[in-house]
Design a protein around this motif. Structure first.
Motif, PDB file in Angstrom:
ATOM      1  N   HIS A  43       0.832  -1.194   0.000  1.00 17.65           N
ATOM      2  CA  HIS A  43       0.000   0.000   0.000  1.00 17.65           C
ATOM      3  C   HIS A  43       0.877   1.258   0.000  1.00 17.65           C
ATOM      4  CE1 HIS A  43      -3.046  -2.928   1.052  1.00 17.65           C
ATOM      5  NE2 HIS A  43      -3.983  -2.007   0.924  1.00 17.65           N
ATOM      6  N   PHE A  44       1.936   1.251   0.778  1.00 18.86           N
ATOM      7  CA  PHE A  44       2.847   2.398   0.826  1.00 18.86           C
ATOM      8  C   PHE A  44       3.451   2.648  -0.551  1.00 18.86           C
ATOM      9  CE2 PHE A  44       7.028   4.300   1.408  1.00 18.86           C
ATOM     10  CZ  PHE A  44       6.778   5.330   2.304  1.00 18.86           C
ATOM     11  N   LEU A  45       3.901   1.585  -1.213  1.00 17.95           N
ATOM     12  CA  LEU A  45       4.505   1.722  -2.537  1.00 17.95           C
ATOM     13  C   LEU A  45       3.493   2.246  -3.545  1.00 17.95           C
ATOM     14  CD1 LEU A  45       6.563  -1.610  -2.721  1.00 17.95           C
ATOM     15  CD2 LEU A  45       7.428   0.694  -2.248  1.00 17.95           C
ATOM     16  N   SER A  46       2.291   1.694  -3.527  1.00 16.13           N
ATOM     17  CA  SER A  46       1.269   2.094  -4.495  1.00 16.13           C
ATOM     18  C   SER A  46       0.852   3.541  -4.297  1.00 16.13           C
ATOM     19  CB  SER A  46       0.049   1.180  -4.377  1.00 16.13           C
ATOM     20  OG  SER A  46       0.391  -0.164  -4.657  1.00 16.13           O
ATOM     21  N   ILE A  47       0.655   3.938  -3.051  1.00 13.48           N
ATOM     22  CA  ILE A  47       0.227   5.310  -2.777  1.00 13.48           C
ATOM     23  C   ILE A  47       1.335   6.294  -3.117  1.00 13.48           C
ATOM     24  CG2 ILE A  47      -0.448   6.904  -0.926  1.00 13.48           C
ATOM     25  CD1 ILE A  47      -1.856   4.517   0.403  1.00 13.48           C
ATOM     26  N   ALA A  48       2.593   5.898  -2.916  1.00 17.59           N
ATOM     27  CA  ALA A  48       3.715   6.788  -3.231  1.00 17.59           C
ATOM     28  C   ALA A  48       3.904   6.948  -4.736  1.00 17.59           C
ATOM     29  CB  ALA A  48       4.995   6.252  -2.598  1.00 17.59           C
ATOM     30  N   LEU A  49       3.701   5.887  -5.498  1.00 16.81           N
ATOM     31  CA  LEU A  49       4.041   5.900  -6.922  1.00 16.81           C
ATOM     32  C   LEU A  49       2.869   6.157  -7.844  1.00 16.81           C
ATOM     33  CD1 LEU A  49       6.462   2.830  -6.985  1.00 16.81           C
ATOM     34  CD2 LEU A  49       7.099   5.238  -7.233  1.00 16.81           C
ATOM     35  N   LEU A  50       1.648   5.934  -7.357  1.00 14.50           N
ATOM     36  CA  LEU A  50       0.486   6.001  -8.234  1.00 14.50           C
ATOM     37  C   LEU A  50      -0.578   6.940  -7.662  1.00 14.50           C
ATOM     38  CD1 LEU A  50       0.142   2.159  -8.957  1.00 14.50           C
ATOM     39  CD2 LEU A  50       1.149   3.884 -10.473  1.00 14.50           C
ATOM     40  N   PRO A  51      -1.511   7.393  -8.495  1.00 19.07           N
ATOM     41  CA  PRO A  51      -2.603   8.250  -8.000  1.00 19.07           C
ATOM     42  C   PRO A  51      -3.707   7.420  -7.350  1.00 19.07           C
ATOM     43  CG  PRO A  51      -2.810   7.969 -10.366  1.00 19.07           C
ATOM     44  CD  PRO A  51      -1.531   7.281  -9.973  1.00 19.07           C
ATOM     45  N   VAL A  52      -3.372   6.764  -6.260  1.00 18.92           N
ATOM     46  CA  VAL A  52      -4.346   5.965  -5.502  1.00 18.92           C
ATOM     47  C   VAL A  52      -4.250   6.360  -4.043  1.00 18.92           C
ATOM     48  CG1 VAL A  52      -4.275   4.003  -7.086  1.00 18.92           C
ATOM     49  CG2 VAL A  52      -2.685   4.084  -5.161  1.00 18.92           C
ATOM     50  N   ARG A  53      -5.246   5.979  -3.279  1.00 14.75           N
ATOM     51  CA  ARG A  53      -5.250   6.265  -1.851  1.00 14.75           C
ATOM     52  C   ARG A  53      -5.921   5.113  -1.124  1.00 14.75           C
ATOM     53  NH1 ARG A  53      -9.213  11.246  -3.133  1.00 14.75           N
ATOM     54  NH2 ARG A  53     -11.084  10.091  -3.671  1.00 14.75           N
ATOM     55  N   ALA A  54      -5.612   4.999   0.155  1.00 12.09           N
ATOM     56  CA  ALA A  54      -6.203   3.937   0.957  1.00 12.09           C
ATOM     57  C   ALA A  54      -7.688   4.195   1.128  1.00 12.09           C
ATOM     58  CB  ALA A  54      -5.518   3.857   2.309  1.00 12.09           C
ATOM     59  N   LYS A  55      -8.458   3.130   1.142  1.00  9.01           N
ATOM     60  CA  LYS A  55      -9.902   3.238   1.303  1.00  9.01           C
ATOM     61  C   LYS A  55     -10.245   2.863   2.733  1.00  9.01           C
ATOM     62  CE  LYS A  55     -12.541   1.786  -1.993  1.00  9.01           C
ATOM     63  NZ  LYS A  55     -13.289   0.916  -2.917  1.00  9.01           N
ATOM     64  N   HIS A  56     -10.785   3.834   3.464  1.00 13.38           N
ATOM     65  CA  HIS A  56     -11.151   3.612   4.855  1.00 13.38           C
ATOM     66  C   HIS A  56     -12.604   4.029   5.058  1.00 13.38           C
ATOM     67  CE1 HIS A  56      -7.034   2.851   6.117  1.00 13.38           C
ATOM     68  NE2 HIS A  56      -6.681   3.899   5.409  1.00 13.38           N
ATOM     69  N   VAL A  57     -13.357   3.259   5.814  1.00 13.19           N
ATOM     70  CA  VAL A  57     -14.714   3.622   6.203  1.00 13.19           C
ATOM     71  C   VAL A  57     -14.754   3.678   7.717  1.00 13.19           C
ATOM     72  CG1 VAL A  57     -17.145   3.018   6.127  1.00 13.19           C
ATOM     73  CG2 VAL A  57     -15.683   2.542   4.163  1.00 13.19           C
ATOM     74  N   LEU A  77      -5.395   3.506 -16.837  1.00 15.09           N
ATOM     75  CA  LEU A  77      -5.046   2.094 -17.000  1.00 15.09           C
ATOM     76  C   LEU A  77      -3.876   1.687 -16.114  1.00 15.09           C
ATOM     77  CD1 LEU A  77      -5.382   1.722 -20.886  1.00 15.09           C
ATOM     78  CD2 LEU A  77      -6.913   0.791 -19.142  1.00 15.09           C
ATOM     79  N   THR A  78      -2.972   2.608 -15.803  1.00 17.71           N
ATOM     80  CA  THR A  78      -1.801   2.246 -15.014  1.00 17.71           C
ATOM     81  C   THR A  78      -2.132   1.927 -13.567  1.00 17.71           C
ATOM     82  OG1 THR A  78      -1.349   4.586 -14.541  1.00 17.71           O
ATOM     83  CG2 THR A  78      -0.238   3.605 -16.440  1.00 17.71           C
ATOM     84  N   VAL A  79      -3.258   2.427 -13.068  1.00 19.38           N
ATOM     85  CA  VAL A  79      -3.585   2.203 -11.650  1.00 19.38           C
ATOM     86  C   VAL A  79      -4.604   1.095 -11.447  1.00 19.38           C
ATOM     87  CG1 VAL A  79      -3.057   4.587 -11.055  1.00 19.38           C
ATOM     88  CG2 VAL A  79      -5.389   3.988 -11.689  1.00 19.38           C
ATOM     89  N   VAL A  80      -5.097   0.503 -12.534  1.00 24.02           N
ATOM     90  CA  VAL A  80      -6.085  -0.571 -12.404  1.00 24.02           C
ATOM     91  C   VAL A  80      -5.552  -1.749 -11.585  1.00 24.02           C
ATOM     92  CG1 VAL A  80      -7.375  -2.311 -13.694  1.00 24.02           C
ATOM     93  CG2 VAL A  80      -7.411   0.065 -14.442  1.00 24.02           C
ATOM     94  N   PRO A  81      -4.307  -2.208 -11.802  1.00 23.95           N
ATOM     95  CA  PRO A  81      -3.809  -3.336 -10.994  1.00 23.95           C
ATOM     96  C   PRO A  81      -3.800  -3.051  -9.496  1.00 23.95           C
ATOM     97  CG  PRO A  81      -2.414  -3.007 -12.915  1.00 23.95           C
ATOM     98  CD  PRO A  81      -3.336  -1.833 -12.855  1.00 23.95           C
ATOM     99  N   ALA A  82      -3.433  -1.817  -9.107  1.00 22.64           N
ATOM    100  CA  ALA A  82      -3.404  -1.476  -7.681  1.00 22.64           C
ATOM    101  C   ALA A  82      -4.792  -1.545  -7.076  1.00 22.64           C
ATOM    102  CB  ALA A  82      -2.815  -0.084  -7.486  1.00 22.64           C
ATOM    103  N   ARG A  83      -5.774  -1.134  -7.840  1.00 17.53           N
ATOM    104  CA  ARG A  83      -7.142  -1.197  -7.338  1.00 17.53           C
ATOM    105  C   ARG A  83      -7.633  -2.631  -7.268  1.00 17.53           C
ATOM    106  NH1 ARG A  83     -12.477   1.903  -9.862  1.00 17.53           N
ATOM    107  NH2 ARG A  83     -13.937   1.208  -8.262  1.00 17.53           N
ATOM    108  N   ALA A  84      -7.324  -3.436  -8.298  1.00 19.76           N
ATOM    109  CA  ALA A  84      -7.821  -4.804  -8.354  1.00 19.76           C
ATOM    110  C   ALA A  84      -7.146  -5.703  -7.306  1.00 19.76           C
ATOM    111  CB  ALA A  84      -7.610  -5.380  -9.752  1.00 19.76           C
ATOM    112  N   LEU A  85      -5.829  -5.528  -7.118  1.00 20.32           N
ATOM    113  CA  LEU A  85      -5.085  -6.420  -6.238  1.00 20.32           C
ATOM    114  C   LEU A  85      -5.088  -5.978  -4.781  1.00 20.32           C
ATOM    115  CD1 LEU A  85      -1.973  -7.094  -8.530  1.00 20.32           C
ATOM    116  CD2 LEU A  85      -3.979  -8.559  -8.190  1.00 20.32           C
ATOM    117  N   LEU A  86      -5.073  -4.660  -4.545  1.00 19.29           N
ATOM    118  CA  LEU A  86      -4.921  -4.163  -3.183  1.00 19.29           C
ATOM    119  C   LEU A  86      -6.173  -3.492  -2.638  1.00 19.29           C
ATOM    120  CD1 LEU A  86      -1.345  -2.606  -3.538  1.00 19.29           C
ATOM    121  CD2 LEU A  86      -1.965  -4.890  -2.718  1.00 19.29           C
TER     122      LEU A  86
END
Length: 417
Positions: free
Chosen positions: A96-110, A240-249
């Motif tokens: 998660h740290f790697l993905s958030i640092a390198l890609l336009p994604v963020r952790a999902k918290h409720v 398209l570059t961030v789809v794997p991060a969403r699908a896997l993590l």
């Protein structure tokens, strides 16, 4: 362009970046935040600045430059002072740290508000405090029906009157507000979004095909094609570059574009609709610090103007740097002046809105046409000349045909076609 060699370089660059961030995760997180941590982060920032120099292709180089040189470096600089999306590193797994640092994604918290305290209180999750873009805890007043908070998205089930006040407060702070009624529509939007992706892919293909007849087209038609090409290519490639991060993590993809063709003002276009990853990282790294400093000198009302201008100036310089990586040509600063001009215009727009209040408004259709027309005209004047002069437009078009040929000659036989 030798595609196999370029792909090898691309893989090597990204593995090097991942290795550097693993060092940050396992070592730099143990160093106290502040100048001391910044001392150790600066070599990583420099390393990310030189990594993309090994790439020569447009479509592999441009996203890599954007992610490493701009997003990752700015996130790391914020991380030095426990700000930004990496500030909750203690609760983030490595991937998660790697993905958030390198890609336009963020952790999902409720999370829900703690019911044990009747006073105003922070919204907390099991792992960390939910913070806004300025790293301040989100404080929600006591009411009978509390909202659900998902990252920076506030999902409210308050009564209508309370919801409206709540909505104004959080939108003014740069968050997305969604009522329960709107939240139930998210599922139905997925299929529509998938259809739109296919439509945009087809439209991008049509634009590339139209370039074959560029000598027969009017210059204004070519300008429209360039504008559409930039919009579609950036949205599709980055998406398209961030789809794997969403699908896997299970990470949440940050909104990239919000129908920029519906913008009714420059402030609306740049702040709420166009490439929202950029204002998302520039707010905490440039806008908020400059506004805080300016408030001491100019006061709260005027402080936003130098903050807006500084944000556009930094954006222009970063675009100039991206142009250099892609063309390796000496900067001519047109793209920087493009963003400086728009920064000045947004400042004027904000001031006029403040002076006039809501008493005088232009029809949305008219203001939309004026906004898009101004962006296109200034783009033709200052944004596109460096691209065309250095042949980046032709380079990008040629790469599409090279990729199609590579797919037909190398991949289809492997797949048995």
């Amino acid at each position: 362009m030798d595609i196999p060699v370029e792909i090898q370089n691309f893989i090597r660059v990204w593995f090097a970046a991942i290795g550097a961030l693993c060092f940050c995760y396992y070592f730099l997180t143990r160093i106290p935040s502040g100048i001391f941590r910044l001392f150790f982060v600066l070599p990583i920032v420099y390393f990310f600045l030189i990594l993309p120099l090994d790439l020569s292709s447009f479509h592999l180089g441009a996203p890599t430059i954007f992610y490493l040189v701009w997003l990752a470096n700015f996130k790391l600089l914020l991380f030095c002072f426990d700000q930004g999306p990496l500030s909750s590193y203690s609760s983030l797994p490595l991937l998660h740290f790697l993905s958030i640092a390198l890609l336009p994604v963020r952790a999902k918290h409720v999370t829900r508000v703690d019911d044990n305290n009747r006073r105003d209180r922070e919204v907390v999750s099991d792992k960390h405090v939910i913070r806004d873009n300025n790293n301040k805890p989100i404080v929600i007043p006591q009411v009978k029906s509390e909202p659900i908070v998902t990252g920076t998205k506030i999902v409210s089930d308050r009564p209508l009157v309370q919801e409206k006040a709540f909505k104004r407060k959080y939108i003014s702070e740069g968050k997305e507000f969604v009522s329960n009624k709107d939240a139930t529509r998210d599922g139905s939007k997925i299929s529509t979004h998938s259809c739109l992706i296919w439509v945009k892919l087809i439209l991008l293909g049509a634009i590339i095909w139209a370039y074959n007849y560029r000598e027969l087209l009017h210059s204004n038609v070519i300008l429209v094609l360039y504008c559409l090409h930039v919009y579609l290519a950036v949205e599709l490639i980055l998406g398209l570059t961030v789809v794997p991060a969403r699908a896997l993590l299970g990470l949440e993809i940050e909104t990239q574009f919000n129908d920029p063709y519906l913008a009714t003002s420059l402030q609306d276009f740049w702040g709420r609709r166009w490439n929202l990853m950029v204002p998302g990282i520039l707010r905490p790294s440039v806008y908020f610090p400059v506004r805080a400093i300016s408030t001491r000198v100019l006061g709260k009302e005027l402080a936003k103007l130098p903050a807006i201008f500084a944000t556009f100036l930094v954006s222009g310089l970063m675009h100039e740097l991206i142009y250099y990586y892609l063309s390796r040509a000496r900067p001519t600063w047109e793209v920087t002046w493009f963003f400086v001009l728009h920064g000045i215009c947004v400042c004027v727009e904000v001031t006029l809105k403040k002076v006039l209040g809501g008493g005088w408004q232009i029809n949305r259709v008219v203001s939309g046409v004026l906004t898009l027309g101004f962006v296109a005209w200034t783009g033709d004047w200052l944004f596109f000349p460096q691209i065309i002069r250095n042949g980046l437009d032709q380079k990008a078009i040629n790469e599409y045909y090279v990729l199609v040929g590579f797919f037909k000659d190398r991949l289809l036989p492997v797949l048995g076609f």
